[in-house]
Motif scaffolding. Structure first.
Motif, PDB file in Angstrom:
ATOM      1  N   LEU A  34      10.282  -9.310  13.607  1.00  0.00           N
ATOM      2  CA  LEU A  34      10.065  -8.520  12.404  1.00  0.00           C
ATOM      3  C   LEU A  34       8.727  -7.812  12.521  1.00  0.00           C
ATOM      4  N   VAL A  35       8.771  -6.494  12.580  1.00  0.00           N
ATOM      5  CA  VAL A  35       7.577  -5.673  12.771  1.00  0.00           C
ATOM      6  C   VAL A  35       7.152  -5.081  11.430  1.00  0.00           C
ATOM      7  N   PHE A  36       5.847  -5.116  11.159  1.00  0.00           N
ATOM      8  CA  PHE A  36       5.293  -4.497   9.948  1.00  0.00           C
ATOM      9  C   PHE A  36       4.486  -3.278  10.378  1.00  0.00           C
ATOM     10  N   LYS A  37       5.141  -2.130  10.374  1.00  0.00           N
ATOM     11  CA  LYS A  37       4.596  -0.897  10.917  1.00  0.00           C
ATOM     12  C   LYS A  37       3.671  -0.174   9.931  1.00  0.00           C
ATOM     13  N   MET A  38       2.729   0.578  10.494  1.00  0.00           N
ATOM     14  CA  MET A  38       1.946   1.491   9.673  1.00  0.00           C
ATOM     15  C   MET A  38       2.872   2.533   9.050  1.00  0.00           C
ATOM     16  N   SER A  39       2.534   2.971   7.844  1.00  0.00           N
ATOM     17  CA  SER A  39       3.380   3.954   7.176  1.00  0.00           C
ATOM     18  C   SER A  39       2.975   5.386   7.493  1.00  0.00           C
ATOM     19  N   PHE A  86       1.172  -6.180  12.295  1.00  0.00           N
ATOM     20  CA  PHE A  86       1.669  -7.500  12.659  1.00  0.00           C
ATOM     21  C   PHE A  86       3.132  -7.440  13.064  1.00  0.00           C
ATOM     22  N   ALA A  87       3.525  -8.436  13.864  1.00  0.00           N
ATOM     23  CA  ALA A  87       4.936  -8.699  14.122  1.00  0.00           C
ATOM     24  C   ALA A  87       5.118 -10.210  14.148  1.00  0.00           C
ATOM     25  N   HIS A  91      -9.140 -13.111   3.854  1.00  0.00           N
ATOM     26  CA  HIS A  91      -7.818 -12.972   3.246  1.00  0.00           C
ATOM     27  C   HIS A  91      -6.984 -12.051   4.130  1.00  0.00           C
ATOM     28  N   VAL A  92      -5.965 -12.602   4.767  1.00  0.00           N
ATOM     29  CA  VAL A  92      -5.164 -11.858   5.739  1.00  0.00           C
ATOM     30  C   VAL A  92      -3.952 -11.247   5.042  1.00  0.00           C
ATOM     31  N   ARG A  93      -3.784  -9.925   5.237  1.00  0.00           N
ATOM     32  CA  ARG A  93      -2.646  -9.205   4.660  1.00  0.00           C
ATOM     33  C   ARG A  93      -1.816  -8.570   5.775  1.00  0.00           C
ATOM     34  N   PHE A  94      -0.515  -8.711   5.682  1.00  0.00           N
ATOM     35  CA  PHE A  94       0.368  -8.058   6.639  1.00  0.00           C
ATOM     36  C   PHE A  94       1.251  -7.016   5.952  1.00  0.00           C
ATOM     37  N   ASP A  95       1.325  -7.095   4.616  1.00  0.00           N
ATOM     38  CA  ASP A  95       2.180  -6.180   3.862  1.00  0.00           C
ATOM     39  C   ASP A  95       1.506  -4.843   3.576  1.00  0.00           C
ATOM     40  N   THR A  96       0.209  -4.762   3.828  1.00  0.00           N
ATOM     41  CA  THR A  96      -0.524  -3.507   3.759  1.00  0.00           C
ATOM     42  C   THR A  96      -1.436  -3.414   4.969  1.00  0.00           C
ATOM     43  N   ILE A  97      -1.832  -2.201   5.332  1.00  0.00           N
ATOM     44  CA  ILE A  97      -2.781  -2.019   6.428  1.00  0.00           C
ATOM     45  C   ILE A  97      -4.194  -2.178   5.865  1.00  0.00           C
ATOM     46  N   GLN A  98      -5.009  -2.941   6.574  1.00  0.00           N
ATOM     47  CA  GLN A  98      -6.361  -3.247   6.123  1.00  0.00           C
ATOM     48  C   GLN A  98      -7.184  -1.978   5.898  1.00  0.00           C
ATOM     49  N   LYS A  99      -8.133  -2.066   4.979  1.00  0.00           N
ATOM     50  CA  LYS A  99      -8.986  -0.919   4.663  1.00  0.00           C
ATOM     51  C   LYS A  99     -10.210  -0.856   5.568  1.00  0.00           C
ATOM     52  N   VAL A 100     -10.622  -2.011   6.110  1.00  0.00           N
ATOM     53  CA  VAL A 100     -11.816  -2.060   6.951  1.00  0.00           C
ATOM     54  C   VAL A 100     -11.531  -2.880   8.202  1.00  0.00           C
ATOM     55  N   ARG A 101     -12.312  -2.623   9.250  1.00  0.00           N
ATOM     56  CA  ARG A 101     -12.152  -3.343  10.519  1.00  0.00           C
ATOM     57  C   ARG A 101     -12.613  -4.780  10.383  1.00  0.00           C
ATOM     58  N   TRP A 102     -13.788  -4.978   9.812  1.00  0.00           N
ATOM     59  CA  TRP A 102     -14.321  -6.319   9.571  1.00  0.00           C
ATOM     60  C   TRP A 102     -14.051  -6.681   8.113  1.00  0.00           C
ATOM     61  N   ALA A 103     -13.055  -7.515   7.889  1.00  0.00           N
ATOM     62  CA  ALA A 103     -12.708  -7.909   6.524  1.00  0.00           C
ATOM     63  C   ALA A 103     -13.792  -8.819   5.959  1.00  0.00           C
ATOM     64  N   THR A 114       2.992  -1.597   4.510  1.00  0.00           N
ATOM     65  CA  THR A 114       3.609  -1.495   5.831  1.00  0.00           C
ATOM     66  C   THR A 114       5.127  -1.372   5.678  1.00  0.00           C
ATOM     67  N   ILE A 115       5.775  -0.948   6.745  1.00  0.00           N
ATOM     68  CA  ILE A 115       7.220  -0.763   6.749  1.00  0.00           C
ATOM     69  C   ILE A 115       7.846  -1.820   7.652  1.00  0.00           C
ATOM     70  N   PRO A 116       8.682  -2.710   7.102  1.00  0.00           N
ATOM     71  CA  PRO A 116       9.306  -3.736   7.946  1.00  0.00           C
ATOM     72  C   PRO A 116      10.474  -3.187   8.763  1.00  0.00           C
ATOM     73  N   GLU A 117      10.489  -3.551  10.046  1.00  0.00           N
ATOM     74  CA  GLU A 117      11.607  -3.226  10.922  1.00  0.00           C
ATOM     75  C   GLU A 117      12.016  -4.495  11.654  1.00  0.00           C
TER      76      GLU A 117
END
Length: 518
Positions: A432-437, A423-424, A501-513, A449-452
């Motif tokens: 504010l970008v939330f990058k994959m770690s 997400f950004a 349940h939408v999360r931006f602070d972690t990368i999702q575990k599955v494609r279809w939540a 995720t890593i905020p930039e």
């Protein structure tokens, strides 16, 4: 009283009849190019190397938006947002796109742009690429699967109607392909296959490059030629415009192009025309195709009463000849970082040109921030319709910007989403970008995720991360973004519910939540 005088009195006190009301509502034509970069219109970037004469003319005749964005950096999510006015990440689809034979992403009861315009008396048509899922008939039902394209080898009954497609989501008419590089390889009209795919797909290198080699043996119409897809849907759209111009009611056409997305298959008149590479030839054919739509409107004599919107679903693809373009001096993303799929500006910043003679200043531009989810609210206001309290959760009209008027309700924030589910969040010039770690998606799943933080006013190339220097800004924007997610809507005063349940602070575990009730 004489009848003639009585009629004159009636018309003077009731000047707006139904017919006049219909005639005053402009036609709306949305041309959505596929994988067409923000830098691909030469009039916007004169130093670029691919000639785009038709779109250059549109720029001269309309308004160009310099801060326009697709809802996602890839195909399906942007199409969902354009047609529903809702960010696609509010659905269960948290990354990538709808795969072959997967079910509809747009829920049956959801408000759509064509559905809203139909209630205003518009005829509605979608011609071109759908890529939003169908309920394919067969021994099994279409499923949301974690394995990408895990259903393409299953048995499907192409003789039966296909449910859940465009004609059940607000369109009166549909013609096109699900998408050009996934099976079945055949045209679909309304809710049925036009030509039964009784043959099997075989690779033919003479067709072009980046062909769908993973689907050799998939169902295909006999004699299927990928080079004919764009010319055919262009011809159908031109014919639709001509036919509708002879009717009394206004029309809405969503021309969803299949180019310059892979397979890169420029037709014979365009092969080698650019002198650069097949992808450049295909960009030129894309320009030509859009030009045929615009010229059809002009030839039909309906230009003054037709809003033409040209845009793209995401940035230019990096795997269809990117290096050839760069080597030739053509920058598909202009000055921006990244390309299709990325969370960076090159992934989701897109061209947006609007022509509406006598209503919009020719050759003008606007710095108003716009998302393609906004097309629904803007079209509704153009058509004189009010948005219902439910639906269109992330759609904000930019009609005042088109008219050169101030607008206190204009969009100030934006959410962007990458192919991998990053997400950004935009707040004015701040991003504010939330990058994959991890190095890739699989290594990043379930991890924070890593905020930039970037200031696009001073750093358009997103080269200087200011997160450590501006921790308070990061905290404030993170809180605002979390609030926007939780309220289920970007519209002022509207409260809605996400599908998962939408999360931006972690990368999702599955494609279809999983759905919220699971």
């Amino acid at each position: 009283m004489p009848l003639k005088m009585l009629l004159l009195i009636l018309f003077s006190i009731c000047p707006v009849t139904l017919f006049a009301d219909q005639q005053e509502r402009p036609n709306i034509v949305v041309i959505l190019a596929d994988d067409f970069g923000v830098g691909d219109i030469q009039a916007h970037y004169p130093n670029n190397k691919i000639a785009t004469p038709y779109l250059d003319r549109l720029v001269r005749e309309g308004m160009s938006f310099t801060d326009a964005h697709s809802g996602s950096a890839v195909c399906t999510p942007t199409r969902y947002g354009l047609l529903t006015g809702r960010y696609s990440w509010r659905t269960r689809l948290q990354e990538w796109v709808v795969a072959a034979y997967e079910p509809p992403l747009i829920a049956e009861e959801r408000l759509t742009l064509p559905g809203l315009l139909k209630k205003q008396g518009y005829q509605t048509a979608c011609i071109g690429k759908w890529h939003l899922g169908w309920n394919w008939p067969g021994p099994q039902t279409s499923q949301m699967m974690e394995k990408k394209n895990g259903q393409w080898k299953l048995e499907w009954d192409f003789t039966k109607p296909i449910n859940g497609g465009p004609t059940e989501r607000g369109f009166d008419y549909y013609f096109g392909v699900d998408l050009p590089n996934l099976p079945p390889f055949t045209f679909i009209e309304n809710n049925h296959v036009e030509t039964q795919p009784t043959a099997r797909f075989e690779l033919d290198a003479s067709e072009g490059i980046v062909l769908p080699k993973n689907f050799v043996g998939a169902p295909a119409a006999p004699g299927w030629r990928m080079q004919k897809i764009l010319p055919e849907i262009t011809s159908r759209a031109v014919r639709y415009i001509k036919d509708q111009s002879e009717q009394q009611s206004p029309f809405f056409l969503y021309f969803s192009m299949t180019s310059p997305h892979e397979p890169v298959v420029p037709s014979k008149p365009f092969r080698g025309k650019s002198g650069i590479a097949p992808i450049a030839d295909f960009v030129m054919e894309t320009d030509w195709s859009a030009g045929q739509i615009i010229e059809a409107i002009d030839k039909a004599g309906i230009a003054d009463n037709t809003v033409v919107i040209f845009t793209a679903d995401n940035g230019h693809s990096h795997y269809t000849g990117w290096n050839d373009l760069i080597k030739a001096g053509h920058l598909p993303s202009g000055p921006y970082r990244g390309h299709k799929g990325d969370i960076w500006e090159g992934g989701h910043r897109v061209p947006l040109v609007v022509r509406w003679p006598k209503q919009i200043g020719a050759g003008s531009s606007s710095q108003q921030m716009v998302c393609l989810t906004d097309l629904l609210a803007t079209s509704a206001e153009i058509a004189g319709a009010e948005l219902p309290p439910d639906g269109a959760e992330d759609s904000i009209s930019f009609l005042p910007a088109l008219q050169g008027k101030p607008n206190q309700a204009a969009r100030q924030s934006l959410v962007s989403h990458s192919n991998h589910g990053e997400f950004a969040y935009r707040d004015g010039p701040w991003k504010l970008v939330f990058k994959m770690s991890g190095k890739n998606l699989q290594q990043s799943r379930g991890k924070p995720t890593i905020p930039e933080l970037f200031n696009l006013d001073t750093d358009i190339s997103e080269a200087h991360n200011l997160a450590k220097q501006r921790p308070q800004k990061v905290a404030q924007m993170t809180a605002d973004f979390k609030r926007l997610i939780e309220q289920g809507s970007s519209r002022a005063g509207q409260k809605a519910t996400n599908d998962t349940h939408v999360r931006f602070d972690t990368i999702q575990k599955v494609r279809w939540a999983p759905p919220l009730n699971d």
